[in-house]
Design an enzyme around this catalytic site. Sequence first.
Site, PDB file in Angstrom:
ATOM      1  N   ASP A   1       0.812  -1.222   0.000  1.00 36.64           N
ATOM      2  CA  ASP A   1       0.000   0.000   0.000  1.00 36.64           C
ATOM      3  C   ASP A   1       0.843   1.268   0.000  1.00 36.64           C
ATOM      4  OD1 ASP A   1      -2.258  -1.702   0.258  1.00 36.64           O
ATOM      5  OD2 ASP A   1      -1.926  -1.764   2.421  1.00 36.64           O
TER       6      ASP A   1
ATOM      7  N   GLY B   1      -4.012  -4.669  -4.241  1.00 32.83           N
ATOM      8  CA  GLY B   1      -5.005  -3.704  -4.703  1.00 32.83           C
ATOM      9  C   GLY B   1      -4.282  -2.448  -5.116  1.00 32.83           C
ATOM     10  N   HIS B   2      -4.094  -2.280  -6.413  1.00 34.47           N
ATOM     11  CA  HIS B   2      -3.367  -1.109  -6.898  1.00 34.47           C
ATOM     12  C   HIS B   2      -4.352  -0.058  -7.367  1.00 34.47           C
ATOM     13  CE1 HIS B   2       0.499  -3.635  -7.634  1.00 34.47           C
ATOM     14  NE2 HIS B   2       0.267  -3.360  -6.375  1.00 34.47           N
ATOM     15  N   THR B   3      -4.328   1.072  -6.696  1.00 36.13           N
ATOM     16  CA  THR B   3      -5.240   2.144  -7.073  1.00 36.13           C
ATOM     17  C   THR B   3      -4.558   3.048  -8.082  1.00 36.13           C
ATOM     18  OG1 THR B   3      -6.149   2.045  -4.863  1.00 36.13           O
ATOM     19  CG2 THR B   3      -6.702   3.989  -6.150  1.00 36.13           C
TER      20      THR B   3
ATOM     21  N   GLN C   1       2.339  -6.097  -2.954  1.00 41.04           N
ATOM     22  CA  GLN C   1       2.658  -6.132  -1.504  1.00 41.04           C
ATOM     23  C   GLN C   1       3.945  -5.323  -1.252  1.00 41.04           C
ATOM     24  OE1 GLN C   1       1.837  -9.547  -2.955  1.00 41.04           O
ATOM     25  NE2 GLN C   1      -0.218  -8.802  -2.623  1.00 41.04           N
TER      26      GLN C   1
ATOM     27  N   LYS D   1       2.282   2.085  -5.084  1.00 41.22           N
ATOM     28  CA  LYS D   1       3.004   1.586  -6.259  1.00 41.22           C
ATOM     29  C   LYS D   1       2.192   1.772  -7.538  1.00 41.22           C
ATOM     30  CE  LYS D   1       3.365  -2.494  -4.324  1.00 41.22           C
ATOM     31  NZ  LYS D   1       2.911  -2.185  -2.969  1.00 41.22           N
TER      32      LYS D   1
ATOM     33  N   THR E   1      -5.860 -11.457   3.584  1.00 35.72           N
ATOM     34  CA  THR E   1      -6.919 -10.797   2.810  1.00 35.72           C
ATOM     35  C   THR E   1      -8.060 -11.766   2.497  1.00 35.72           C
ATOM     36  OG1 THR E   1      -5.807 -11.383   0.751  1.00 35.72           O
ATOM     37  CG2 THR E   1      -5.272  -9.227   1.694  1.00 35.72           C
TER      38      THR E   1
HETATM   39  P1  IMP Z   1      -2.407 -12.781   2.326  1.00 40.23           P
HETATM   40  O1  IMP Z   1      -1.448 -12.288   1.300  1.00 40.23           O
HETATM   41  O2  IMP Z   1      -3.842 -12.552   1.957  1.00 40.23           O
HETATM   42  O3  IMP Z   1      -2.122 -14.199   2.713  1.00 40.23           O
HETATM   43  O4  IMP Z   1      -2.182 -11.923   3.672  1.00 40.23           O
HETATM   44  C1  IMP Z   1      -0.984 -12.012   4.429  1.00 40.23           C
HETATM   45  C2  IMP Z   1      -0.614 -10.627   4.980  1.00 40.23           C
HETATM   46  O5  IMP Z   1      -0.248  -9.771   3.892  1.00 40.23           O
HETATM   47  C3  IMP Z   1      -1.759  -9.913   5.689  1.00 40.23           C
HETATM   48  O6  IMP Z   1      -1.208  -9.111   6.727  1.00 40.23           O
HETATM   49  C4  IMP Z   1      -2.332  -9.005   4.616  1.00 40.23           C
HETATM   50  O7  IMP Z   1      -3.000  -7.899   5.150  1.00 40.23           O
HETATM   51  C5  IMP Z   1      -1.060  -8.603   3.897  1.00 40.23           C
HETATM   52  N1  IMP Z   1      -1.267  -8.223   2.506  1.00 40.23           N
HETATM   53  C6  IMP Z   1      -1.447  -9.037   1.432  1.00 40.23           C
HETATM   54  N2  IMP Z   1      -1.555  -8.334   0.308  1.00 40.23           N
HETATM   55  C7  IMP Z   1      -1.419  -7.041   0.643  1.00 40.23           C
HETATM   56  C8  IMP Z   1      -1.410  -5.831  -0.112  1.00 40.23           C
HETATM   57  O8  IMP Z   1      -1.527  -5.796  -1.341  1.00 40.23           O
HETATM   58  N3  IMP Z   1      -1.236  -4.682   0.605  1.00 40.23           N
HETATM   59  C9  IMP Z   1      -1.049  -4.690   1.952  1.00 40.23           C
HETATM   60  N4  IMP Z   1      -1.052  -5.791   2.690  1.00 40.23           N
HETATM   61  C10 IMP Z   1      -1.230  -6.975   2.049  1.00 40.23           C
END
Ligand code: IMP
Length: 432
Positions: free
Chosen positions: A13, A40-42, A223, A16, A128
């Site tokens: 977040d 989630g890329h805005t 991420q 990017k 997520t």
């Molecule tokens: P997962 O990737 O859904 O397995 O989540 C694992 C951890 O990564 C959690 O803390 C999520 O909130 C975090 N996370 C996964 N994708 C993102 C992202 O795109 N932005 C911020 N945090 C993320």
Amino acid sequence: MPVVAVVGGQWGDEGKGKIIDLMAQEAEFVIRSQGGDNAGHTVVNPLGEFALHLVPCGVFNPEAVCIIAPGVALNPAILIEEIDRLQASGVSTDRLLLSDRAQMVMPYHLLLDRALENQRADDPIGTTGRGIGPAYGDKVARVGLRMGDLLHPDTLEAKVRVAVQRANGSLGSMGSSQRADVEQIVKAYQGYAQRLGPMIRDIAPMVSQAIARDASILLEGAQGTLLDLDHGNYPYVTGSSCTVAGLLQGVGIPPRAFSRAIGVYKAYSTRVGSGPLPTELLDATGEYIRERAHEFGATTGRARRVGWFDSVVSRYTVAINGFDAVALTRIDMLDEMSSVKLCTAYELDGERLELPPSNLDLHARCQPIYEELPGWRKNTRGTDRFEDLPKEAIHFIQRIEALLGIPVNLIGLGPERSERIMRQPLWPLASG
Ligand code: IMP
């Protein structure tokens, strides 16, 4: 050889999407190579405002080829929804290609994700819920289905049947009452095959030809480095490698062909989900930044935890990635503050640490050492030149450069593509 990676230097977040959208205007290829629709890329550009989860941000450049590479965990249902939304907004997805090697996220991965989180209810990761961890787990266990399987309807059903049996067994052993259904999945995935089939191929020849002719290739990180499976705050991490090296691996680009790494950092810190955030602001200041900056997840809508800029973890992520330069986003969110803080080091049991401890219990006990700087209390949006920023904002940025040891080449001052100060080109010059 301009192969450039844009990677998150914090916990995701960082903004990017904006940087990639901007750089993609000059790219021939824009490639997503890790993560899945947990991202989630805005992007806010002249075509509108978009939240992209899987489609590379290069889709807004009608000349660029967009690729979802082998390292991605791809949920075809989500991809189709995203393609439909883009097309409804008049954005062409004709130049989108999907690697046949990419892992598929299956409905039972979402059920397993939830069951795993329920099982560790006292200490959840805060995923997520998009099935990403279980999908990568199946990849490593070598029992995953890949996008290429969609091209072989004759064997798809048999593979799904074996996978569902295994997944349902795991769900049962975790005490979940949910079960995946073979027939439903096969029917749905046959539909996805019809729709996505023409986009699926072996992308390796195209990528190596592009490298051979020095095409401009932009690698879109998802991420952030502190969520990296190896280098992040394990176990509070995601299932993929979010570093520069991870991006190269996820496409199959030889490190020798690589040119440049841009680290994207926000002017403060945010984190969704569990895990250490030593500079976390659990007070009115944190609440103020969260509201002003609308720090709520683009994928899940969850409120993001907010803290001051942490140069201890940032120094670490600069080192892990070998960033050449920083894109510093959301400076304008601090415009109204009377003072701003930078964490310069941690204190742990009377000792000063310049880098974060790898042990999470120790990390959680670290006390940030702050430098307090005067705020600028002026609107920075609309500023085009670095010299025109308030002197306090210039000082803040220069302190970050000094603390990280690399230049801040771009400063983001608003969501629009045009709202930035470019101090140095992000793409390497022809000789670079
Ligand atoms: P997962 O990737 O859904 O397995 O989540 C694992 C951890 O990564 C959690 O803390 C999520 O909130 C975090 N996370 C996964 N994708 C993102 C992202 O795109 N932005 C911020 N945090 C993320």
